[in-house]
Design an enzyme around this catalytic site. Structure first.
Site, PDB file in Angstrom:
ATOM      1  N   SER A  13      18.770 -36.161   4.409  1.00 51.56           N
ATOM      2  CA  SER A  13      19.909 -37.049   4.636  1.00 51.56           C
ATOM      3  C   SER A  13      19.967 -38.207   3.645  1.00 51.56           C
ATOM      4  O   SER A  13      18.968 -38.869   3.370  1.00 51.56           O
ATOM      5  CB  SER A  13      19.874 -37.589   6.061  1.00 51.56           C
ATOM      6  N   LEU A  14      21.179 -38.475   3.160  1.00 48.47           N
ATOM      7  CA  LEU A  14      21.430 -39.631   2.298  1.00 48.47           C
ATOM      8  C   LEU A  14      21.853 -40.852   3.090  1.00 48.47           C
ATOM      9  O   LEU A  14      22.009 -41.938   2.523  1.00 48.47           O
ATOM     10  CB  LEU A  14      22.543 -39.305   1.287  1.00 48.47           C
ATOM     11  N   LYS A  64      26.149 -33.096  17.537  1.00 49.88           N
ATOM     12  CA  LYS A  64      27.502 -33.655  17.596  1.00 49.88           C
ATOM     13  C   LYS A  64      28.237 -33.352  18.900  1.00 49.88           C
ATOM     14  O   LYS A  64      29.220 -34.024  19.220  1.00 49.88           O
ATOM     15  CB  LYS A  64      28.319 -33.168  16.400  1.00 49.88           C
ATOM     16  N   ASN A  85      30.009 -38.079  15.787  1.00 51.14           N
ATOM     17  CA  ASN A  85      28.917 -38.245  14.830  1.00 51.14           C
ATOM     18  C   ASN A  85      28.369 -39.667  14.851  1.00 51.14           C
ATOM     19  O   ASN A  85      27.530 -40.019  14.030  1.00 51.14           O
ATOM     20  CB  ASN A  85      29.388 -37.898  13.411  1.00 51.14           C
ATOM     21  N   GLY A 133      34.764 -21.759   8.861  1.00 50.56           N
ATOM     22  CA  GLY A 133      33.752 -22.100   9.850  1.00 50.56           C
ATOM     23  C   GLY A 133      34.394 -22.572  11.143  1.00 50.56           C
ATOM     24  O   GLY A 133      35.588 -22.907  11.171  1.00 50.56           O
ATOM     25  N   TYR A 230      26.100 -31.518   0.945  1.00 55.67           N
ATOM     26  CA  TYR A 230      25.785 -32.336  -0.232  1.00 55.67           C
ATOM     27  C   TYR A 230      24.339 -32.160  -0.684  1.00 55.67           C
ATOM     28  O   TYR A 230      23.960 -32.638  -1.748  1.00 55.67           O
ATOM     29  CB  TYR A 230      26.065 -33.818   0.036  1.00 55.67           C
ATOM     30  N   GLY A 248      30.243 -32.719  -0.665  1.00 54.08           N
ATOM     31  CA  GLY A 248      30.082 -33.331   0.636  1.00 54.08           C
ATOM     32  C   GLY A 248      29.686 -34.798   0.578  1.00 54.08           C
ATOM     33  O   GLY A 248      29.836 -35.522   1.567  1.00 54.08           O
TER      34      GLY A 248
END
Length: 287
Positions: A13-14, A64, A85, A133, A230, A248
């Site tokens: 995760s960023l 989520k 989120n 999706g 991403y 992303g």
């Protein structure tokens, strides 16, 4: 004050880089933002532990929807989307009772993130949009396309159950969606904008179907692709796509900025967050 991003897996995760950069730019000394490996089984205990020292949580897969029954309030918009989120932690109003004196409100900033990322790429007033999706992020992508002006987005899904839920999401927001079976995946190339919400592990299979096909009949350019992944980047789909691509990261940046504003009450320093996130991505690329 403390906040964190939670999910499983979560090491990539960023979000910590983005939120910590925001705190620094805003002069919020003493604010911390952590990265927590949390699955659906461990989520209830984490939520129950939140107290007045917390500002909020950022949530990613697979949390989520799992968080919905665990909070005090779900915003009307997040309830309509059917996926959240963000959990915002605020002191419980005077006279209220409950967990550790706090009130937990669930929000959805993913839709904002997608709309803003598309707008930065010039995709405003989308006439024909498609979602690949059917999970929680696909719900946000569907709503984002509706908000971007697409009158009837197409959604290509594997599961009939997910098809039904996407139909309900669109109806709750006064819109419509055309759901198609996975066998019709190449039909998304008829769109102007395609949002792929498939995880990184499924990207190669989607690329094998879509990338070689190019634009239908070669009559017009391939659509704009927003790939919500991403990390790792580029995905096989993004690498082989014949048209313009948004990564992303742009979605993550804008949804993260909205989270910062919800949790701090301050305007998010978007460019400081962007610079911090891109620096981490460059460092990972070199590694």
């Amino acid at each position: 004050m403390r906040a964190a991003v939670c999910g499983s897996p979560i090491a990539h995760s960023l979000s910590p880089a983005l939120h910590r950069a925001a705190y620094a730019a805003l002069g919020l000394t003493g604010w911390e933002y952590d990265l927590l490996e949390v699955d659906e089984e461990r989520l209830p205990a984490l939520v129950a532990s939140l107290d007045t020292g917390w500002a909020g949580l950022s949530l990613t897969m697979p949390l989520k929807q799992a968080v919905l029954p665990l909070v005090d309030e779900v915003s009307d918009f997040a309830r309509a989307v059917g996926a959240v989120n963000t959990v915002v932690v605020t002191p419980r109003p005077a006279g209220g009772t409950g967990r550790s004196g706090v009130h937990l409100r669930a929000e959805n900033t993913d839709v904002h993130g997608i709309v803003a990322a598309l707008a930065e790429a010039g995709a405003v007033g989308v006439a024909r949009g498609a979602v690949v999706g059917g999970g929680a992020t696909a719900r946000s992508a569907l709503v984002a396309l509706l908000r971007a002006g697409c009158p009837r987005p197409v959604a290509v899904v594997r599961s009939p159950a997910r098809a039904e839920e996407l139909t309900r999401v669109a109806a709750r927001l006064g819109g419509e969606v055309e759901v198609r079976d996975w066998a019709e995946l190449p039909s998304v190339l008829d769109a102007d904008v395609v949002v792929s919400t498939v995880p990184a592990g499924a990207s190669q299979a989607v690329a094998d179907v879509l990338a070689p096909a190019g634009a239908p009949g070669g009559s017009r350019p391939a659509p704009l692709l927003l790939d919500v992944v991403y990390a790792p980047w580029p995905t096989p789909l993004a690498h082989r796509w014949r048209g313009p691509v948004i990564g992303g990261f742009e979605m993550l940046l804008h949804q993260g900025a909205a989270q910062v504003e919800l949790m701090t009450g301050r305007t998010a320093p978007l460019e400081a967050m962007r610079a911090a996130g891109l620096a981490v991505l460059r460092e990972r690329a070199r590694a």
